[in-house]
Write a protein that holds these residues in place. Structure first.
Motif, mmCIF file in Angstrom:
data_model
loop_
_atom_site.group_PDB
_atom_site.id
_atom_site.type_symbol
_atom_site.label_atom_id
_atom_site.label_comp_id
_atom_site.label_asym_id
_atom_site.label_seq_id
_atom_site.Cartn_x
_atom_site.Cartn_y
_atom_site.Cartn_z
ATOM 1 N N GLY A 150 0.757 -1.295 -0.074
ATOM 2 C CA GLY A 150 -0.076 0.042 -0.027
ATOM 3 C C GLY A 150 0.873 1.243 -0.017
ATOM 4 N N VAL A 151 1.995 1.101 -0.071
ATOM 5 C CA VAL A 151 2.940 2.428 -0.151
ATOM 6 C C VAL A 151 3.005 2.757 -1.683
ATOM 7 C CG1 VAL A 151 5.237 3.261 0.137
ATOM 8 C CG2 VAL A 151 4.328 1.712 1.819
ATOM 9 N N PRO A 152 2.838 3.860 -1.923
ATOM 10 C CA PRO A 152 2.697 4.686 -3.323
ATOM 11 C C PRO A 152 3.982 4.601 -3.901
ATOM 12 C CG PRO A 152 2.248 6.378 -1.961
ATOM 13 C CD PRO A 152 2.425 5.196 -0.962
ATOM 14 N N GLN A 153 5.090 3.548 -3.753
ATOM 15 C CA GLN A 153 6.603 3.846 -4.331
ATOM 16 C C GLN A 153 7.048 2.210 -4.542
ATOM 17 O OE1 GLN A 153 11.018 5.176 -2.724
ATOM 18 N NE2 GLN A 153 9.043 5.759 -1.754
ATOM 19 N N ALA A 154 7.413 1.724 -5.560
ATOM 20 C CA ALA A 154 8.146 0.572 -5.801
ATOM 21 C C ALA A 154 9.407 0.469 -5.229
ATOM 22 C CB ALA A 154 8.273 0.233 -7.285
ATOM 23 N N ARG A 155 9.628 -0.084 -3.905
ATOM 24 C CA ARG A 155 10.718 0.102 -3.158
ATOM 25 C C ARG A 155 11.083 -1.247 -2.611
ATOM 26 N NH1 ARG A 155 13.418 4.437 -1.414
ATOM 27 N NH2 ARG A 155 14.835 4.442 0.433
ATOM 28 N N PRO A 156 11.861 -2.005 -3.333
ATOM 29 C CA PRO A 156 12.090 -3.465 -2.818
ATOM 30 C C PRO A 156 13.208 -3.446 -1.662
ATOM 31 C CG PRO A 156 13.131 -3.383 -5.032
ATOM 32 C CD PRO A 156 12.368 -2.003 -4.654
ATOM 33 N N ARG A 157 13.071 -3.850 -0.482
ATOM 34 C CA ARG A 157 14.103 -4.069 0.340
ATOM 35 C C ARG A 157 14.040 -5.210 1.268
ATOM 36 N NH1 ARG A 157 15.577 -0.042 -1.946
ATOM 37 N NH2 ARG A 157 16.316 1.893 -1.094
ATOM 38 N N LEU A 158 15.241 -5.612 2.046
ATOM 39 C CA LEU A 158 15.523 -6.924 2.665
ATOM 40 C C LEU A 158 15.044 -6.717 4.186
ATOM 41 C CD1 LEU A 158 16.498 -9.593 3.093
ATOM 42 C CD2 LEU A 158 18.711 -8.779 3.768
ATOM 43 N N PHE A 159 14.152 -7.426 4.527
ATOM 44 C CA PHE A 159 13.844 -7.261 5.946
ATOM 45 C C PHE A 159 13.858 -8.734 6.743
ATOM 46 C CE2 PHE A 159 11.082 -4.101 4.293
ATOM 47 C CZ PHE A 159 11.050 -2.953 5.212
ATOM 48 N N VAL A 160 14.921 -8.429 7.694
ATOM 49 C CA VAL A 160 15.294 -9.751 8.324
ATOM 50 C C VAL A 160 14.651 -9.577 9.750
ATOM 51 C CG1 VAL A 160 17.322 -11.154 9.205
ATOM 52 C CG2 VAL A 160 17.633 -10.000 7.339
ATOM 53 N N ILE A 161 13.738 -10.542 10.150
ATOM 54 C CA ILE A 161 13.119 -10.545 11.447
ATOM 55 C C ILE A 161 13.522 -11.678 12.249
ATOM 56 C CG2 ILE A 161 11.110 -9.048 10.493
ATOM 57 C CD1 ILE A 161 9.601 -11.731 10.308
ATOM 58 N N GLY A 162 13.150 -11.700 13.446
ATOM 59 C CA GLY A 162 13.536 -12.741 14.421
ATOM 60 C C GLY A 162 12.999 -12.689 15.813
ATOM 61 N N ARG A 163 12.808 -13.910 16.384
ATOM 62 C CA ARG A 163 12.530 -14.159 17.649
ATOM 63 C C ARG A 163 13.530 -14.950 18.523
ATOM 64 N NH1 ARG A 163 6.586 -15.579 16.682
ATOM 65 N NH2 ARG A 163 5.291 -13.737 17.190
ATOM 66 N N HIS A 164 13.680 -15.139 19.633
ATOM 67 C CA HIS A 164 14.382 -16.094 20.298
ATOM 68 C C HIS A 164 14.123 -17.586 19.662
ATOM 69 C CE1 HIS A 164 16.647 -14.063 23.141
ATOM 70 N NE2 HIS A 164 15.507 -13.221 23.357
ATOM 71 N N LYS A 165 15.260 -18.471 19.760
ATOM 72 C CA LYS A 165 14.998 -19.781 19.097
ATOM 73 C C LYS A 165 13.949 -20.681 19.707
ATOM 74 C CE LYS A 165 20.058 -20.072 17.634
ATOM 75 N NZ LYS A 165 21.360 -20.644 18.034
ATOM 76 N N ASP A 166 13.559 -20.302 21.082
ATOM 77 C CA ASP A 166 12.485 -21.200 21.708
ATOM 78 C C ASP A 166 11.215 -20.514 21.401
ATOM 79 O OD1 ASP A 166 12.900 -18.762 23.237
ATOM 80 O OD2 ASP A 166 12.909 -19.742 25.127
ATOM 81 N N LYS A 167 10.949 -19.623 20.565
ATOM 82 C CA LYS A 167 9.735 -19.171 20.236
ATOM 83 C C LYS A 167 9.378 -19.520 18.793
ATOM 84 C CE LYS A 167 9.647 -16.715 23.947
ATOM 85 N NZ LYS A 167 8.557 -16.817 25.202
ATOM 86 N N PRO A 168 7.996 -19.408 18.415
ATOM 87 C CA PRO A 168 7.491 -19.650 17.209
ATOM 88 C C PRO A 168 8.223 -18.913 16.232
ATOM 89 C CG PRO A 168 5.670 -19.733 18.719
ATOM 90 C CD PRO A 168 6.853 -19.147 19.413
ATOM 91 N N LEU A 169 8.524 -19.262 14.994
ATOM 92 C CA LEU A 169 9.085 -18.267 13.938
ATOM 93 C C LEU A 169 8.182 -17.226 13.572
ATOM 94 C CD1 LEU A 169 10.667 -20.727 11.615
ATOM 95 C CD2 LEU A 169 12.060 -19.421 12.981
ATOM 96 N N PRO A 170 8.757 -16.203 13.580
ATOM 97 C CA PRO A 170 7.674 -14.723 13.019
ATOM 98 C C PRO A 170 7.700 -15.155 11.291
ATOM 99 C CG PRO A 170 10.059 -14.249 12.974
ATOM 100 C CD PRO A 170 10.013 -15.554 13.822
ATOM 101 N N VAL A 171 6.650 -14.314 10.851
ATOM 102 C CA VAL A 171 6.141 -14.393 9.629
ATOM 103 C C VAL A 171 6.287 -12.887 8.832
ATOM 104 C CG1 VAL A 171 4.860 -16.586 9.664
ATOM 105 C CG2 VAL A 171 3.748 -14.496 10.009
ATOM 106 N N HIS A 172 6.432 -12.782 7.838
ATOM 107 C CA HIS A 172 6.576 -11.434 7.250
ATOM 108 C C HIS A 172 4.974 -11.180 6.532
ATOM 109 C CE1 HIS A 172 10.705 -12.179 6.641
ATOM 110 N NE2 HIS A 172 10.888 -10.726 6.424
ATOM 111 N N PRO A 173 4.334 -10.035 6.714
ATOM 112 C CA PRO A 173 3.246 -9.730 6.223
ATOM 113 C C PRO A 173 2.737 -10.025 4.931
ATOM 114 C CG PRO A 173 4.414 -7.782 6.213
ATOM 115 C CD PRO A 173 5.297 -8.931 6.750
ATOM 116 N N ALA A 174 1.579 -10.529 4.709
ATOM 117 C CA ALA A 174 1.033 -10.922 3.234
ATOM 118 C C ALA A 174 0.949 -9.704 2.597
ATOM 119 C CB ALA A 174 -0.071 -11.638 3.257
#
Length: 350
Positions: free
Chosen positions: A170-194
């Motif tokens: 929904g951003v009015p700009q074509a801007r590809p960027r890398l997003f590295v996300i994370g939680r502690h190893k004992d937590k469920p893996l996070p997900v990127h937004p759809a």
């Protein structure tokens, strides 16, 4: 404190990630930013900061100093760490330099400053943003990307990385960027937004089909702005801009396009040279330090004004940028669109 807790921001710039974190329910309590104007911008717009912005070289700033600036005690931990280490070592626009292609840019070490603070502060979650060229399989990028993933793992987290195009959200700009996300190893893996939007950009398609991209025309239709000094495109090539159609660039003036008076050879300039916005599409990626003929330019044949830059990045119009026009361009061009940052952070809680 925000309903989701305390966030600490590194390499904060003008605060695009910070605004997204606050919109997602966090309170940004400490920021590290060496640029004077960007630090002043943060202090003017973020009332949640527990201390003045740490305006120092992060190599000289201890993790304990950052924690103390947030108002947390030595035994406490923030809920979220965010940051976008400077991307110049990996930007594809710099790969023409031999020493960058060989992976010898000393600024690449700033990734290690992020992982050092991550390891020391042990937040519940983290978000690291960078240019997508960091994922390229070449000497300039791959060793640094692999080391980054290894160090995140050694800090106790499972990194999940993905390239996101801001226009798909929904951003009015074509801007590809890398997003590295994370939680502690004992937590469920996070997900990127759809994706919430989809369409065509740079000879490809991505996102959610059936939900068209927000366009530059839509974003700028309600923006009120006054003429700014230096907005006229002059010099050797400025007079060529008015005849270029919306969405086109210097290639309009080539023999291959059957121009009667060609000015340029085919694909001998960078793609954004004399590039003009198409009001029916998202803006192309807006750069932090464009040359005198590097767009995108407004369809009215001038440079974009600061209120227009804010709209194309989804910063609120009341957000105050400190510094000159060139400084404002740099602050915006280095920013994460807040609307995208919010969606990334909110998705980590699903």
């Amino acid at each position: 404190m925000g309903s989701r807790g305390i966030a600490i921001s590194l390499f904060s710039g003008a605060g695009g990630l910070d605004l997204g974190a606050e919109k997602a329910g966090y309170s940004v309590r400490a920021s590290v930013e060496i640029d004077r104007d960007a630090a002043a911008t943060l202090e003017k717009n973020f009332s949640t900061l527990a201390s003045p912005v740490i305006q120092e070289d992060i190599l000289q700033v201890s993790s304990e100093q950052i924690l103390a600036a947030s108002g947390l005690a030595s035994h406490e931990r923030p809920e979220l760490l965010i940051g976008g280490p400077p991307c110049t070592p990996f930007s594809k626009s710099g790969f023409w330099l031999d020493w960058k292609r060989a992976g010898k840019d000393p600024n690449a070490s700033l990734l290690q400053e992020y992982t050092r603070v991550l390891r020391d502060l042990q937040p519940d979650m983290f978000v690291l943003e960078n240019v997508y060229a960091l994922t390229y399989n070449n000497k300039a990028s791959k060793p640094h990307y692999d080391r980054l993933m290894q160090e995140i793992g050694e800090a106790g987290y499972v990194p999940v990385s993905k390239v996101l195009n801001a226009a798909d959200y929904g951003v009015p700009q074509a801007r590809p960027r890398l997003f590295v996300i994370g939680r502690h190893k004992d937590k469920p893996l996070p997900v990127h937004p759809a994706p919430t939007h989809g369409g065509a950009w740079e000879r490809r398609r991505s996102g959610l089909e059936g939900s068209p991209y927000r366009t530059a025309g839509e974003a700028l239709s309600s923006v009120v702005s006054e003429p700014e000094p230096g907005e006229t495109v002059a010099g050797r090539y400025g007079h060529l801009l008015p005849d270029i159609p919306e969405g086109d660039n210097y290639l309009f003036y080539t023999a291959k396009r059957n121009h009667p008076s060609p000015e340029f050879e085919w694909r001998k300039k960078y793609w954004s040279f004399l590039l003009k916005l198409d009001r029916g599409k998202p803006s192309p990626t807006i750069q932090a330090q464009p040359g005198p003929y590097v767009g995108p330019f407004h369809w009215k044949n001038r440079r974009l004004r600061v209120p227009e830059l804010k709209a194309l990045f989804t910063f609120p119009q009341e957000f105050e940028l400190v510094g000159s026009r060139n400084s404002a361009q740099a602050q915006m061009g280095n920013s994460v669109p807040p609307d995208l940052a919010q969606q990334v952070i909110e998705a980590m809680h699903r």
